[in-house]
Design an enzyme around this catalytic site. Sequence first.
Site, PDB file in Angstrom:
ATOM      1  N   LYS A 161       0.840  -1.200   0.000  1.00 45.04           N
ATOM      2  CA  LYS A 161       0.000   0.000   0.000  1.00 45.04           C
ATOM      3  C   LYS A 161       0.878   1.254   0.000  1.00 45.04           C
ATOM      4  O   LYS A 161       2.063   1.183   0.344  1.00 45.04           O
ATOM      5  CB  LYS A 161      -0.900  -0.016   1.230  1.00 45.04           C
ATOM      6  CG  LYS A 161      -0.106  -0.019   2.528  1.00 45.04           C
ATOM      7  CD  LYS A 161      -0.993  -0.246   3.735  1.00 45.04           C
ATOM      8  CE  LYS A 161      -0.155  -0.272   4.988  1.00 45.04           C
ATOM      9  NZ  LYS A 161      -0.887  -0.770   6.139  1.00 45.04           N
ATOM     10  N   TYR A 177      14.205  31.623   5.900  1.00 44.83           N
ATOM     11  CA  TYR A 177      12.991  32.373   6.208  1.00 44.83           C
ATOM     12  C   TYR A 177      12.883  32.751   7.674  1.00 44.83           C
ATOM     13  O   TYR A 177      13.312  31.995   8.542  1.00 44.83           O
ATOM     14  CB  TYR A 177      11.754  31.519   5.871  1.00 44.83           C
ATOM     15  CG  TYR A 177      11.472  31.422   4.386  1.00 44.83           C
ATOM     16  CD1 TYR A 177      11.138  32.555   3.640  1.00 44.83           C
ATOM     17  CD2 TYR A 177      11.516  30.190   3.748  1.00 44.83           C
ATOM     18  CE1 TYR A 177      10.864  32.456   2.287  1.00 44.83           C
ATOM     19  CE2 TYR A 177      11.235  30.076   2.397  1.00 44.83           C
ATOM     20  CZ  TYR A 177      10.910  31.223   1.666  1.00 44.83           C
ATOM     21  OH  TYR A 177      10.641  31.108   0.347  1.00 44.83           O
TER      22      TYR A 177
HETATM   23  C1  PLP Z   1      -0.271  -1.577   6.938  1.00 48.01           C
HETATM   24  C2  PLP Z   1      -0.907  -2.763   7.451  1.00 48.01           C
HETATM   25  C3  PLP Z   1      -0.162  -3.892   7.819  1.00 48.01           C
HETATM   26  C4  PLP Z   1       1.332  -3.917   7.840  1.00 48.01           C
HETATM   27  O1  PLP Z   1       1.836  -3.358   9.034  1.00 48.01           O
HETATM   28  P1  PLP Z   1       3.405  -3.255   9.300  1.00 48.01           P
HETATM   29  O2  PLP Z   1       3.517  -2.798  10.694  1.00 48.01           O
HETATM   30  O3  PLP Z   1       3.947  -2.291   8.317  1.00 48.01           O
HETATM   31  O4  PLP Z   1       3.934  -4.626   9.083  1.00 48.01           O
HETATM   32  C5  PLP Z   1      -0.844  -5.034   8.170  1.00 48.01           C
HETATM   33  N1  PLP Z   1      -2.202  -5.053   8.194  1.00 48.01           N
HETATM   34  C6  PLP Z   1      -2.942  -3.985   7.868  1.00 48.01           C
HETATM   35  C7  PLP Z   1      -4.427  -4.090   7.914  1.00 48.01           C
HETATM   36  C8  PLP Z   1      -2.339  -2.800   7.507  1.00 48.01           C
HETATM   37  O5  PLP Z   1      -3.079  -1.739   7.181  1.00 48.01           O
END
Ligand code: PLP
Length: 830
Positions: free
Chosen positions: A499, A725
């Site tokens: 993702k 800035y």
């Molecule tokens: C992002 C996510 C993971 C992975 O988590 P990590 O801590 O990066 O391993 C697993 N399950 C869901 C539902 C997630 O959204």
Amino acid sequence: MHSFTFTDVADILGVKPLQQYSNPVIETLLTDSRKLLLVEGVLFFAISSNQKNADDFIAPLYKNGVRCFIIQDHFNTSVLPQFPEANFIKVHDVIMALQQIAARHRREFQYPVIGITGSNGKTIVKEWLYHLLHEAHDIVRSPKSYNSQVGVPLSVWQMNEVHNLGIFEAGISRPGEMQQLQPIIDPSIGVISYIGDAHAEGFENLSQKISEKLQLFIHSKKLIYCADDELLHSTISNFIKTSNPSLQTFSWSTTKTADLVVNSITKKDAGSVVKVKYAGGNFDYFIPFEDDASVHNSLTCCSVLLAMNIAPDFIAVRMSLLRAVEMRLELKQGINNCAIINDSYSADINSLAIAMDFLMQQQQHTKHTVILSDVLQSGQEDNVLYKNIATVFEQKGLHRFIGIGPNITSHANAFAALKEKTFFLSTEDFLKQLPSFHFNDETILLKGARVFRFETISRALEQKMHETVLEINLSALRNNFKVYKQQLNKNVKLMAMVKAFSYGSGSHEIAGLLQHAGADYLAVAYADEGVELRKAGVRLPIMVMNTEEAGFDTIVNYALEPELYSFKILHSFYNYLEQHQIAKYPVHIKLDTGMHRLGFEPADVLPLCNVLKEAGRFTIQSVFSHLVASDDSSHDAFTNEQAKQFEAMVAEMEKVFGSPMLKHIANTSAIHRRPDLQYDMVRLGIGLYGVDPDIHMQQRLQNVTTLKTTISQIKKVKAGESVGYSRKGMVTKDSVIATVRIGYADGYPRSMSNGAGKMLVNGQLAPVIGNVCMDMTMLDITGLDAEETDEVMVFGQQLPVSKMATWGNTIAYEILTNISRRVRRVYYEE
Ligand SMILES: *Cc1c(COP(=O)(O)O)cnc(C)c1O
């Protein structure tokens, strides 16, 4: 040319074949079924591990025409009738069989062999020795850094009578391993590249590690090493007394008497001048590198050449021509939406197999082009060699081929069966014609021996961009994937979380690799991310977590699998399926066990089951929940509660459906910390990208992403002035300020302003001064060694992203996913 037949192999191993149909000559030893090039003469070694049963690869290989196999005890002989024309040898230890065959092959050759070991620098010393010696010798050497229990036999198998010198490297991680590698390499000349205290893991202490490494030289005549290292020096003296009294040493030192003594090292003209004393005389040489490790490696190489009686004048000339060893296969964005794989470091048949494998993994374009130079020192007759290469291209369905060099051009007719092919006598000739090729929407592999200078081609094809890059080490990603796979209980599947643009690292580049590496599932946040993967040819099942009504068409058209988390989304997807007359659509059910984000709650389970069962619209692929604090032992009680809740809810569902469901709850931290919660599948996210809060896991992971930028300007600023800035960066003493090409629009957080954040400038930490700007940041580099255009590391191996995250009061996840899409991604393999 000497050769072993299948029967000879059985004799070497001292066993009778389990089944023998024919007796082919063995030409290629294959340990990774994906690297199959030509099928003729292939002997496949079915090396199984906890995660994979290599016997599963036999049927597909057999279908492709492979006929010879070495299999392990546990092989199920009842399947033999499926392979009537195959030859099988059954052994207790497949890797050992591979090693025995290579060791036997090694004994056919009497020419000198250089064996290199050490904890760092093996590959560089090997490559440099090759470049220093290749004009006067026909050298066979390890491809890339093939130095493991499997890599060494494969390297030595390339030895052939056309060569007159071998150079191989050996790496070990446990006691006892070097004894296995010794008879395979059996070096006449030994080299210790460098012994650092790094990687002492696996050994009791440094001294044991050195003693183990020295086992490589038990029958060697000469040993080259650096005597500055006291422990190494004394362990070698001891080794000679007890194990190999006839071993002669050749040492070099900056501090004490030795065969080669360093008088001085001076940095000059972007390089180093090294003055040495040898055999009563003095000489000096120049190398185009300034760093200490390069100087060290050059002294080791210089000693090897002197020990081989090569004249100092010759050494000095060759040293000045050394170049950085580009060990990596890089995937870069090219002109006209092309992708360029640059492997202009060598053109031999083994590295061609590796590069072809990498090319075929790239599925974002359907069109693949190879540009290949003359292949040097292959050990095969040219007409056989080019015919073999052409056959590989045909089998892989290559679209376009461009051959460059007099030799390949004179064998142009070997490539007759390829549709599109062109030949040029030189790289310059090709470059003149380059515009007429209209490269677009294709992946191009550049593979050329050094002398052809293919980097000039890659420069012409690469897209020029903003000089801030995110480098992604695909080999490290593959390593991390394996590290977690090894943590899995038997038959547990792995869903890789890609993702948010794979946590900032890329889309199909990462997903394609994970598919190839053996992931079972992928998960994305939004349907669009899944579409991008499908368009790039990713075939794995893909779960979409944030299912939206507007995305149903996309989901179904691209065979994505939605997560259903509420009655609202469940009903509307049900209606959609009914409207379109779709049955049994694969879905994933999300249960809320304490996160209170998305998901069905305990009271929802029965009504949920009623909808799911109705009219067979759905196939439940999996049921899952998410842990709130799997990384934190102070919340273990809560984690246990979540697991209990999850099990109860799933049990209720399974009762209704009368069959078991695929269950998962574990993310990265839980995989290692809570193996009891792995159930049927785990969801691996941040760990893939090299970040795990657990220190033991962190040690086994490799750094995947490196964010780099460059210095655009350096200024001297007087005390009392201010930088940036709002005059936030007050200068209290005369200072030197470097402006770098990265700002908050690139994803460098504004919270790094005013000294909170630091970057590495030539290995030295420099604090941010003033406020981070949109596209630029200023660093205080007073007293540091730096020039305009120097590279600056924002995070990477030496400065972990998790460290940077603490400076900005955030977490590595946020830093990684915020790196903007305008930052160019460069992918490479080591
Ligand atoms: C992002 C996510 C993971 C992975 O988590 P990590 O801590 O990066 O391993 C697993 N399950 C869901 C539902 C997630 O959204």
